[in-house]
Scaffold this motif. Structure first.
Motif, short mmCIF file in Angstrom:
data_model
loop_
_atom_site.label_atom_id
_atom_site.label_comp_id
_atom_site.label_asym_id
_atom_site.label_seq_id
_atom_site.Cartn_x
_atom_site.Cartn_y
_atom_site.Cartn_z
N MET A 194 2.51 14.01 4.25
CA MET A 194 2.60 12.72 4.53
C MET A 194 2.52 11.99 3.26
SD MET A 194 2.61 10.28 7.12
CE MET A 194 1.92 11.44 8.74
N THR A 195 3.29 10.95 2.92
CA THR A 195 3.23 10.22 1.77
C THR A 195 3.45 8.59 2.25
OG1 THR A 195 5.63 10.16 1.47
CG2 THR A 195 4.34 11.90 0.39
N PHE A 196 3.06 7.85 1.25
CA PHE A 196 3.20 6.31 1.39
C PHE A 196 4.66 5.72 0.94
CE2 PHE A 196 2.42 1.84 0.32
CZ PHE A 196 1.70 1.46 1.72
N HIS A 197 5.30 5.08 1.81
CA HIS A 197 6.86 4.94 1.56
C HIS A 197 6.79 3.87 0.28
CE1 HIS A 197 10.92 3.42 2.23
NE2 HIS A 197 10.94 4.69 2.61
N LYS A 198 7.80 3.99 -0.62
CA LYS A 198 7.89 3.06 -1.63
C LYS A 198 8.05 1.39 -1.16
CE LYS A 198 12.94 3.51 -1.96
NZ LYS A 198 14.00 4.06 -3.02
N GLU A 199 8.59 1.32 0.14
CA GLU A 199 8.76 -0.12 0.44
C GLU A 199 7.32 -0.91 0.69
OE1 GLU A 199 11.59 -1.54 0.16
OE2 GLU A 199 12.79 0.17 -0.01
N GLY A 200 6.36 0.04 1.00
CA GLY A 200 5.20 -0.60 1.06
C GLY A 200 4.12 -0.93 -0.04
N TYR A 201 4.64 -0.63 -1.33
CA TYR A 201 3.72 -0.76 -2.44
C TYR A 201 3.37 -2.33 -2.65
CZ TYR A 201 5.18 3.78 -4.13
OH TYR A 201 5.44 5.15 -4.31
N THR A 202 4.06 -3.34 -2.49
CA THR A 202 3.80 -4.68 -2.47
C THR A 202 2.83 -5.01 -1.59
OG1 THR A 202 5.97 -5.34 -3.38
CG2 THR A 202 4.68 -6.88 -2.57
N SER A 203 3.20 -4.60 -0.28
CA SER A 203 2.38 -5.20 1.05
C SER A 203 0.87 -4.55 0.83
CB SER A 203 3.05 -4.62 2.24
OG SER A 203 4.26 -5.19 2.72
N LEU A 204 0.84 -3.20 0.35
CA LEU A 204 -0.54 -2.72 0.08
C LEU A 204 -1.04 -3.30 -1.02
CD1 LEU A 204 -2.46 -0.53 0.84
CD2 LEU A 204 -1.52 0.93 -0.92
N ALA A 205 -0.73 -3.58 -2.14
CA ALA A 205 -1.25 -4.27 -3.20
C ALA A 205 -1.82 -5.73 -2.84
CB ALA A 205 -0.19 -4.72 -4.29
N LEU A 206 -0.96 -6.63 -1.93
CA LEU A 206 -1.32 -7.93 -1.39
C LEU A 206 -2.65 -7.62 -0.11
CD1 LEU A 206 2.06 -9.61 -0.78
CD2 LEU A 206 0.35 -10.05 -2.72
N THR A 207 -2.41 -6.62 0.30
CA THR A 207 -3.82 -6.23 1.29
C THR A 207 -4.88 -6.15 0.60
OG1 THR A 207 -1.94 -5.65 2.94
CG2 THR A 207 -4.49 -4.83 2.99
N ILE A 208 -4.83 -5.32 -0.63
CA ILE A 208 -6.00 -4.87 -1.33
C ILE A 208 -6.44 -6.37 -1.73
CG2 ILE A 208 -6.91 -3.76 -3.28
CD1 ILE A 208 -5.04 -1.54 -2.51
N LEU A 209 -5.75 -6.93 -2.51
CA LEU A 209 -6.13 -8.23 -3.17
C LEU A 209 -6.73 -9.22 -2.07
CD1 LEU A 209 -6.05 -10.20 -5.57
CD2 LEU A 209 -3.78 -10.92 -4.79
N VAL A 210 -6.16 -9.53 -0.99
CA VAL A 210 -6.66 -10.38 0.18
C VAL A 210 -7.99 -9.73 0.32
CG1 VAL A 210 -6.62 -11.09 2.42
CG2 VAL A 210 -4.59 -11.32 0.91
N ILE A 211 -8.37 -8.43 0.53
CA ILE A 211 -9.45 -7.75 0.96
C ILE A 211 -10.53 -8.05 0.05
CG2 ILE A 211 -10.71 -5.65 1.48
CD1 ILE A 211 -8.29 -4.73 2.79
N PHE A 212 -10.13 -8.02 -1.06
CA PHE A 212 -11.13 -8.10 -2.36
C PHE A 212 -11.82 -9.65 -2.43
CE2 PHE A 212 -11.69 -9.55 -6.66
CZ PHE A 212 -12.84 -8.59 -7.03
N VAL A 213 -10.68 -10.59 -2.20
CA VAL A 213 -11.08 -12.01 -2.30
C VAL A 213 -11.82 -12.23 -1.18
CG1 VAL A 213 -10.07 -14.34 -2.20
CG2 VAL A 213 -9.08 -12.63 -3.77
N LEU A 214 -11.60 -11.85 -0.06
CA LEU A 214 -12.52 -12.51 1.28
C LEU A 214 -13.81 -11.84 0.92
CD1 LEU A 214 -9.97 -12.00 4.33
CD2 LEU A 214 -10.98 -13.90 3.46
N ASN A 215 -13.87 -10.58 0.67
CA ASN A 215 -15.19 -10.11 0.73
C ASN A 215 -15.99 -10.52 -0.53
OD1 ASN A 215 -15.45 -7.30 2.75
ND2 ASN A 215 -13.38 -7.51 2.00
N ALA A 216 -15.34 -10.74 -1.65
CA ALA A 216 -15.99 -11.53 -2.76
C ALA A 216 -16.55 -12.97 -2.42
CB ALA A 216 -15.14 -11.59 -3.91
N VAL A 217 -15.70 -13.65 -1.79
CA VAL A 217 -15.97 -15.05 -1.29
C VAL A 217 -17.35 -14.91 -0.40
CG1 VAL A 217 -15.46 -17.04 0.14
CG2 VAL A 217 -13.81 -15.94 -1.55
N ALA A 218 -17.19 -14.04 0.67
CA ALA A 218 -18.58 -13.56 1.67
C ALA A 218 -19.80 -13.34 1.00
CB ALA A 218 -18.20 -12.79 2.61
#
Length: 218
Positions: free
Chosen positions: A1-25
């Motif tokens: 099982m691998t992570f598809h190349k089409e998801g790289y941008t979505s994963l990066a944005l998801t990690i960024l959103v998670i980091f910002v939300l948790n940092a603000v909290a």
């Protein structure tokens, strides 16, 4: 099982959103551990959803020129005789597979041969099971002719959630049965148009696996 190349941008944005939300909290709500744990939970769920959506499992394709293999994971929602009006302009058996957001969204060549026709169509975003989605939604059309001169046509169709179709083919390319020809993000449908007389091996409502299930025999 691998992570598809089409998801790289979505994963990066998801990690960024998670980091910002948790940092603000942590900064503004240091004395509210309950809210922080709720955000931790939601962040984990969001991360898992993105990872599972863009997963790309390893599969072993059993190539056979007489077989038409399933181009996508999902459920069979249409088996009917119809007229293909864009390229073939003749009567065909249409088999449609609906891909829910929890399915693997890799699209695979159902047959081997030469890509004789390809076209991208911008369009609407009707729900993927809508009767007019095949002709009015954003979609691509691919026609592959095998070594026996038999042409199989298939379409990627965007749905209400699927807002981006990706393809890796062009006219003149050599298609290998089971190889990836595209990807559709967040729910979609794939239609396959087969010659009249083709033996259909699946039924309405059947769950099928891309690159594995033999949906028909030419």
């Amino acid at each position: 099982m691998t992570f598809h190349k089409e998801g790289y941008t979505s994963l990066a944005l998801t990690i960024l959103v998670i980091f910002v939300l948790n940092a603000v909290a942590h900064y503004y709500l240091p004395d509210s551990p309950a809210i922080q744990w709720i955000l931790y939970t939601l962040s984990f769920v969001l991360f898992v959803i993105i990872v599972q959506f863009f997963r790309s499992p390893f599969i072993k394709v059993a190539q056979d020129e007489k077989h038409v293999i399933c181009p996508a994971d999902g459920k069979v929602v249409v088996i009917e005789e119809t007229t293909e009006t864009e390229y073939l302009k003749d009567r065909r058996i249409q088999v449609s597979i609906f891909m829910s957001p929890i399915n693997v969204h890799v699209n695979r060549h159902p047959v081997s041969g030469i890509v004789k026709y390809f076209k991208y169509h911008p369009g609407k975003y009707l729900v993927a099971w809508h009767p007019k989605s095949s002709t009015e939604n954003e979609r691509t059309t691919v026609a592959v002719e095998n070594s026996q001169g038999v042409t199989v046509l298939f379409r990627q169709i965007a749905g209400a959630l699927a807002r981006r179709i990706v393809w890796y083919v062009k006219e003149g390319d050599k298609a290998e049965q089971g190889d990836q020809f595209g990807f559709i993000k967040f729910g979609s449908r794939v239609d396959v148009f087969l010659p009249i007389g083709t033996k259909i091996n699946v039924e309405i409502g059947e769950v099928v696996k891309g690159g594995i299930t033999v949906i028909a025999e030419l």
